[in-house]
Design a protein around this motif. Structure first.
Motif, PDB file in Angstrom:
ATOM      1  N   ILE A 276       0.840  -1.187   0.000  1.00  0.00           N
ATOM      2  CA  ILE A 276       0.000   0.000   0.000  1.00  0.00           C
ATOM      3  C   ILE A 276       0.883   1.247   0.000  1.00  0.00           C
ATOM      4  O   ILE A 276       1.772   1.394   0.859  1.00  0.00           O
ATOM      5  CB  ILE A 276      -0.937   0.024   1.219  1.00  0.00           C
TER       6      ILE A 276
ATOM      7  N   GLY B 113      -0.132   5.159  -0.128  1.00  0.00           N
ATOM      8  CA  GLY B 113      -1.245   6.098  -0.205  1.00  0.00           C
ATOM      9  C   GLY B 113      -2.529   5.382  -0.576  1.00  0.00           C
ATOM     10  O   GLY B 113      -2.930   4.421   0.102  1.00  0.00           O
ATOM     11  N   ASP B 114      -3.154   5.821  -1.660  1.00  0.00           N
ATOM     12  CA  ASP B 114      -4.398   5.205  -2.123  1.00  0.00           C
ATOM     13  C   ASP B 114      -4.163   4.097  -3.154  1.00  0.00           C
ATOM     14  O   ASP B 114      -5.122   3.586  -3.731  1.00  0.00           O
ATOM     15  CB  ASP B 114      -5.311   6.269  -2.751  1.00  0.00           C
TER      16      ASP B 114
ATOM     17  N   GLU C 133      -2.510   0.363  -4.329  1.00  0.00           N
ATOM     18  CA  GLU C 133      -2.027  -0.953  -3.905  1.00  0.00           C
ATOM     19  C   GLU C 133      -1.091  -1.467  -4.987  1.00  0.00           C
ATOM     20  O   GLU C 133      -1.528  -1.929  -6.039  1.00  0.00           O
ATOM     21  CB  GLU C 133      -3.196  -1.908  -3.697  1.00  0.00           C
TER      22      GLU C 133
ATOM     23  N   THR D  28      -5.445   1.132  -8.435  1.00  0.00           N
ATOM     24  CA  THR D  28      -5.516   2.567  -8.161  1.00  0.00           C
ATOM     25  C   THR D  28      -6.969   2.990  -7.963  1.00  0.00           C
ATOM     26  O   THR D  28      -7.890   2.265  -8.351  1.00  0.00           O
ATOM     27  CB  THR D  28      -4.937   3.383  -9.323  1.00  0.00           C
ATOM     28  N   PRO D  29      -7.188   4.165  -7.384  1.00  0.00           N
ATOM     29  CA  PRO D  29      -8.545   4.709  -7.370  1.00  0.00           C
ATOM     30  C   PRO D  29      -9.016   4.957  -8.804  1.00  0.00           C
ATOM     31  O   PRO D  29      -8.211   4.946  -9.746  1.00  0.00           O
ATOM     32  CB  PRO D  29      -8.387   6.033  -6.603  1.00  0.00           C
TER      33      PRO D  29
ATOM     34  N   GLN E 128     -10.470  10.100  -9.453  1.00  0.00           N
ATOM     35  CA  GLN E 128      -9.905  10.346  -8.126  1.00  0.00           C
ATOM     36  C   GLN E 128      -8.379  10.220  -8.089  1.00  0.00           C
ATOM     37  O   GLN E 128      -7.767  10.380  -7.032  1.00  0.00           O
ATOM     38  CB  GLN E 128     -10.518   9.367  -7.125  1.00  0.00           C
ATOM     39  N   PHE E 129      -7.779   9.912  -9.234  1.00  0.00           N
ATOM     40  CA  PHE E 129      -6.321   9.755  -9.281  1.00  0.00           C
ATOM     41  C   PHE E 129      -5.806  10.415 -10.546  1.00  0.00           C
ATOM     42  O   PHE E 129      -6.359  10.212 -11.630  1.00  0.00           O
ATOM     43  CB  PHE E 129      -5.935   8.271  -9.262  1.00  0.00           C
TER      44      PHE E 129
END
Length: 284
Positions: free
Chosen positions: A9, A11-12, A14, A67-68, A72-73
């Protein structure tokens, strides 16, 4: 040699990665390119892992890294760099050899500029840091960079088709009988996922930022004189062999080897590339 598979992980994100080799061995960080994943290193990892600790993450937007959503990314090369920077810190990688290919080059070189003390050597396999490396095949991308209209974005979508991935990315300039269909079939499958094409088109537009900071990469080369091996598929239709030779301008000691194959040189020349890496690292 066993390869293990993990998630980290950051941040947001993986980050999926492959790892092999002795835990106390010198680290080689393998950064893949477009449109692939760490799967491209499947033949090289077992060879290097006999002596080195080999770590190969999937970049955000590629492979098995999660990822988001795109809303959102921010899919830019700076974002990719920040995730990989966080990944190396999460794994406690204090020093490493960088192996950079294609998109992995501007990600890895951002890492080197930010943390020159961590980079023990660089292996560039068809990874540009000089405009001499660009062929005419970049035309539609360059047009999009200079004029990011919806029409020019659509013109770049052809780069993402199964036919282009198979015939242009993998088979052009290579002995097709030596190219396993596994690599391009997996890339094509990943490209069919929701948002995948739009993510890649975002990165195609942002690639212009890499060219803009080439002078910073080159200044790093001149100042720190890293040990550098450029090993290149000389028949690459997009990344010309001149891009490999250009490294000598800023790093006179750079080693350059041109192989009779295409962009994905590991598909046909993993044995030869491994031997060149082993010889090179013995001198570092």
């Amino acid at each position: 040699m066993k390869i293990s598979y993990h998630q980290q992980i950051v941040g947001d994100v993986e980050v999926f990665y492959r790892e092999a080799g002795p835990k106390d061995g010198q680290v080689i960080l393998l950064l893949h390119g477009f449109p692939s994943s760490s799967h491209m290193f499947r033949d090289l990892i077992p060879k290097l892992a006999e002596q080195y600790r080999v770590i190969a993450p999937d970049l955000p937007g590629f492979g098995h890294t999660i990822t988001p959503p795109r809303s959102q990314f921010n899919f830019t090369f700076n974002s990719l760099f920040q995730v990989i920077e966080g990944f190396t810190e999460a794994l406690g990688l204090k020093q490493y050899v960088l192996y950079v290919f294609d998109y992995g080059a501007p990600v890895g070189y951002r890492l080197a500029v930010a943390h020159p003390e961590r980079v023990q050597a660089i292996i560039s396999q068809n990874g540009n840091a000089y405009t001499e490396g660009f062929s005419d095949a970049w035309g539609s991308w360059e047009t999009y960079w200079h004029s990011p209209t919806p029409e020019n974005r659509e013109a770049c979508r052809n780069s993402l088709t199964p036919e282009t991935i198979r015939n242009f990315q993998y088979l052009h300039g290579a002995d097709a009988s030596l190219v396993s269909p596994d690599g391009y079939s997996l890339d094509i499958a990943f490209m069919s996922r929701p948002e995948a094409e739009e993510i890649q088109l975002d990165l195609i537009l942002d690639y212009r930022t890499n060219v803009d900071i080439y002078p910073y990469f080159q200044a790093y080369f001149r100042k720190y004189q890293p040990k550098l091996l450029a090993v290149w598929g000389k028949n690459d239709p997009a990344f010309l062999a001149a891009g490999a030779e250009a490294y000598k301008r800023d790093i006179p000691s750079a080693e350059v080897h041109l192989l009779d194959t295409g962009h994905f040189a590991l598909e046909t020349h993993a044995k030869e590339i491994n031997e060149l890496i082993q010889q090179f690292l013995k001198k570092c």
